[in-house]
Every structure is written in C-alpha cells, then in structure tokens.
Design a protein around this motif. Structure first.
Motif, PDB file in Angstrom:
ATOM      1  N   GLN A  33     -21.738 -48.868   5.669  1.00  0.00           N
ATOM      2  CA  GLN A  33     -20.985 -50.120   5.650  1.00  0.00           C
ATOM      3  C   GLN A  33     -20.654 -50.627   7.063  1.00  0.00           C
ATOM      4  O   GLN A  33     -20.051 -51.685   7.216  1.00  0.00           O
ATOM      5  CB  GLN A  33     -19.687 -49.947   4.849  1.00  0.00           C
ATOM      6  CG  GLN A  33     -19.944 -49.642   3.380  1.00  0.00           C
ATOM      7  CD  GLN A  33     -18.659 -49.379   2.625  1.00  0.00           C
ATOM      8  OE1 GLN A  33     -17.799 -50.247   2.564  1.00  0.00           O
ATOM      9  NE2 GLN A  33     -18.525 -48.186   2.073  1.00  0.00           N
ATOM     10  N   GLY A  34     -21.034 -49.869   8.081  1.00  0.00           N
ATOM     11  CA  GLY A  34     -20.805 -50.302   9.455  1.00  0.00           C
ATOM     12  C   GLY A  34     -19.454 -49.916  10.019  1.00  0.00           C
ATOM     13  O   GLY A  34     -19.056 -50.423  11.060  1.00  0.00           O
ATOM     14  N   TYR A  35     -18.751 -49.001   9.374  1.00  0.00           N
ATOM     15  CA  TYR A  35     -17.428 -48.582   9.839  1.00  0.00           C
ATOM     16  C   TYR A  35     -17.572 -47.341  10.715  1.00  0.00           C
ATOM     17  O   TYR A  35     -17.290 -46.219  10.297  1.00  0.00           O
ATOM     18  CB  TYR A  35     -16.493 -48.313   8.661  1.00  0.00           C
ATOM     19  CG  TYR A  35     -16.381 -49.466   7.693  1.00  0.00           C
ATOM     20  CD1 TYR A  35     -16.356 -50.786   8.137  1.00  0.00           C
ATOM     21  CD2 TYR A  35     -16.299 -49.242   6.333  1.00  0.00           C
ATOM     22  CE1 TYR A  35     -16.247 -51.849   7.247  1.00  0.00           C
ATOM     23  CE2 TYR A  35     -16.181 -50.293   5.434  1.00  0.00           C
ATOM     24  CZ  TYR A  35     -16.163 -51.598   5.898  1.00  0.00           C
ATOM     25  OH  TYR A  35     -16.052 -52.639   5.013  1.00  0.00           O
ATOM     26  N   ASP A  36     -18.036 -47.561  11.935  1.00  0.00           N
ATOM     27  CA  ASP A  36     -18.394 -46.445  12.815  1.00  0.00           C
ATOM     28  C   ASP A  36     -17.235 -45.513  13.120  1.00  0.00           C
ATOM     29  O   ASP A  36     -17.402 -44.293  13.144  1.00  0.00           O
ATOM     30  CB  ASP A  36     -18.998 -46.967  14.117  1.00  0.00           C
ATOM     31  CG  ASP A  36     -20.359 -47.608  13.911  1.00  0.00           C
ATOM     32  OD1 ASP A  36     -20.979 -47.385  12.854  1.00  0.00           O
ATOM     33  OD2 ASP A  36     -20.810 -48.333  14.822  1.00  0.00           O
ATOM     34  N   LEU A  37     -16.051 -46.059  13.381  1.00  0.00           N
ATOM     35  CA  LEU A  37     -14.908 -45.219  13.712  1.00  0.00           C
ATOM     36  C   LEU A  37     -14.584 -44.284  12.563  1.00  0.00           C
ATOM     37  O   LEU A  37     -14.428 -43.074  12.755  1.00  0.00           O
ATOM     38  CB  LEU A  37     -13.687 -46.082  14.045  1.00  0.00           C
ATOM     39  CG  LEU A  37     -12.450 -45.308  14.449  1.00  0.00           C
ATOM     40  CD1 LEU A  37     -11.827 -45.934  15.685  1.00  0.00           C
ATOM     41  CD2 LEU A  37     -11.441 -45.269  13.317  1.00  0.00           C
ATOM     42  N   LEU A  38     -14.507 -44.817  11.367  1.00  0.00           N
ATOM     43  CA  LEU A  38     -14.187 -43.984  10.200  1.00  0.00           C
ATOM     44  C   LEU A  38     -15.333 -43.033   9.868  1.00  0.00           C
ATOM     45  O   LEU A  38     -15.091 -41.876   9.518  1.00  0.00           O
ATOM     46  CB  LEU A  38     -13.839 -44.858   9.001  1.00  0.00           C
ATOM     47  CG  LEU A  38     -12.537 -45.649   9.157  1.00  0.00           C
ATOM     48  CD1 LEU A  38     -12.345 -46.597   7.981  1.00  0.00           C
ATOM     49  CD2 LEU A  38     -11.352 -44.723   9.309  1.00  0.00           C
ATOM     50  N   ALA A  39     -16.566 -43.501  10.010  1.00  0.00           N
ATOM     51  CA  ALA A  39     -17.715 -42.617   9.771  1.00  0.00           C
ATOM     52  C   ALA A  39     -17.656 -41.428  10.715  1.00  0.00           C
ATOM     53  O   ALA A  39     -17.867 -40.276  10.302  1.00  0.00           O
ATOM     54  CB  ALA A  39     -19.023 -43.385   9.950  1.00  0.00           C
ATOM     55  N   GLY A  40     -17.346 -41.700  11.976  1.00  0.00           N
ATOM     56  CA  GLY A  40     -17.243 -40.626  12.955  1.00  0.00           C
ATOM     57  C   GLY A  40     -16.101 -39.665  12.657  1.00  0.00           C
ATOM     58  O   GLY A  40     -16.231 -38.455  12.832  1.00  0.00           O
ATOM     59  N   LEU A  41     -14.978 -40.206  12.189  1.00  0.00           N
ATOM     60  CA  LEU A  41     -13.831 -39.366  11.840  1.00  0.00           C
ATOM     61  C   LEU A  41     -14.181 -38.427  10.684  1.00  0.00           C
ATOM     62  O   LEU A  41     -13.892 -37.224  10.742  1.00  0.00           O
ATOM     63  CB  LEU A  41     -12.622 -40.229  11.472  1.00  0.00           C
ATOM     64  CG  LEU A  41     -11.371 -39.481  11.001  1.00  0.00           C
ATOM     65  CD1 LEU A  41     -10.863 -38.512  12.060  1.00  0.00           C
ATOM     66  CD2 LEU A  41     -10.289 -40.489  10.618  1.00  0.00           C
ATOM     67  N   PHE A  42     -14.821 -38.971   9.655  1.00  0.00           N
ATOM     68  CA  PHE A  42     -15.201 -38.121   8.518  1.00  0.00           C
ATOM     69  C   PHE A  42     -16.223 -37.064   8.942  1.00  0.00           C
ATOM     70  O   PHE A  42     -16.129 -35.902   8.528  1.00  0.00           O
ATOM     71  CB  PHE A  42     -15.742 -38.964   7.364  1.00  0.00           C
ATOM     72  CG  PHE A  42     -14.675 -39.686   6.590  1.00  0.00           C
ATOM     73  CD1 PHE A  42     -13.621 -39.000   6.004  1.00  0.00           C
ATOM     74  CD2 PHE A  42     -14.719 -41.063   6.437  1.00  0.00           C
ATOM     75  CE1 PHE A  42     -12.633 -39.666   5.280  1.00  0.00           C
ATOM     76  CE2 PHE A  42     -13.743 -41.740   5.719  1.00  0.00           C
ATOM     77  CZ  PHE A  42     -12.701 -41.038   5.142  1.00  0.00           C
TER      78      PHE A  42
END
Length: 165
Positions: A33-42
């Motif tokens: 979905q393009g949510y890089d910050l959250l993707a990286g956190l997970f």
C-alpha cells in the motif's frame, strides 16, 4: 529437572513464531500500500521476534529439551492499517504479561537463567508495545493524512530514482 521451564520456553517459541508470521503479513500489506514507515516497523519487529526465538531455542537446548517449532496461532488476515496496529499492540501487551508470569514461574522453580531471559523479553515486548501505541496515536491525530504522507514519500523517492524498501 527443568521440564516446566522447557514447556514455557517452547510456548514462548510458538508465540514468537506466530508473531513473526503476523508481522511479516502486515509488512507485506503495508509495503504493497506504499506505507514504507509502517512496513519497515513491522519487518523490524518480525526480525527482533526471530532473535527471541533463537534465544529461547538456545535455552531449551541447553536444558536438554527439544525445540518445538509450531506456531501458536494462524495469521489474522487484517488489511486495515489501524486494525493491524491495534492487533500488534495487543499481541505485545499479551506477550509482556505472559512472559512476566513465566519469569516468576521459572524463578519459583530455581531456574534463574530462564527467569532472566523472560524478563529481558518483557522489556523488548514493552518497547514494541510503545512503538505500536505511538503509531496508533499518530493515526488517531492525523488520520488518513498520516498514511497519505507515507505514500507521497515513496512516490517522491521513486521519482528521483532512489531505491525504496
């Protein structure tokens, strides 16, 4: 001699395996979905949970047990970012509470090393809880704009040819 500790350590392995699977699932969907910050956190949390599994497994083997590599739960198919964060926060809260109890049980069974391991894991799980709580606060304060900013940052990075992810 430490059968109860081995059982608790293996239950923790199962919980951590479930967490790794769940967080990677969230990572994939946030990345998509393009949510890089959250993707990286997970993704980072999943990696830290894998390191927990390694520490738990080493202790099980030291105690002459066998490591049970069975996930405690199926992956929840959550696509809404807010619900992902709520799920992650709850998982971390549950783990911290459980590991606290298990630390006390190990201590009561004269296994201070397993007790300390569980205490160390509590600190990590509380830190993860705090990270997800902060992200939920950001989402509550800024709403969809918070997620839109993450997507815009990805688009800007791609436009100038910087690698993403």
């Amino acid at each position: 001699m430490h059968d109860q500790s081995i059982e608790l350590l293996n239950r923790a392995v199962a919980d951590e395996l479930s967490a790794v699977h769940q967080y990677m699932y969230f990572h994939f969907h946030c990345d998509d979905q393009g949510y890089d910050l959250l993707a990286g956190l997970f993704k980072q949390t999943a990696i830290e949970e894998m390191l927990h599994i390694e520490r738990l497994a080493e202790r099980v083997l030291f105690l002459k047990g066998d490591v049970e590599m069975v996930s405690a739960a199926e992956v929840q198919k959550i696509h809404d970012v807010g619900k992902m964060l709520e799920c992650a926060r709850q998982m971390e809260q549950d783990s911290a509470q459980q590991y606290n109890r298990w630390a006390n049980e190990c201590g009561g069974n004269a296994d201070s090393v397993s007790k300390k391991l569980f205490e160390d894991l509590v600190a990590d799980e509380e830190r993860h809880y705090d990270q997800y709580d902060i992200e939920l606060d950001n989402l509550a304060k800024f709403g969809d704009r918070y997620l839109a900013l993450q997507s815009i940052e990805r688009s800007k990075s791609r436009a100038v040819g910087r690698p993403v992810g």
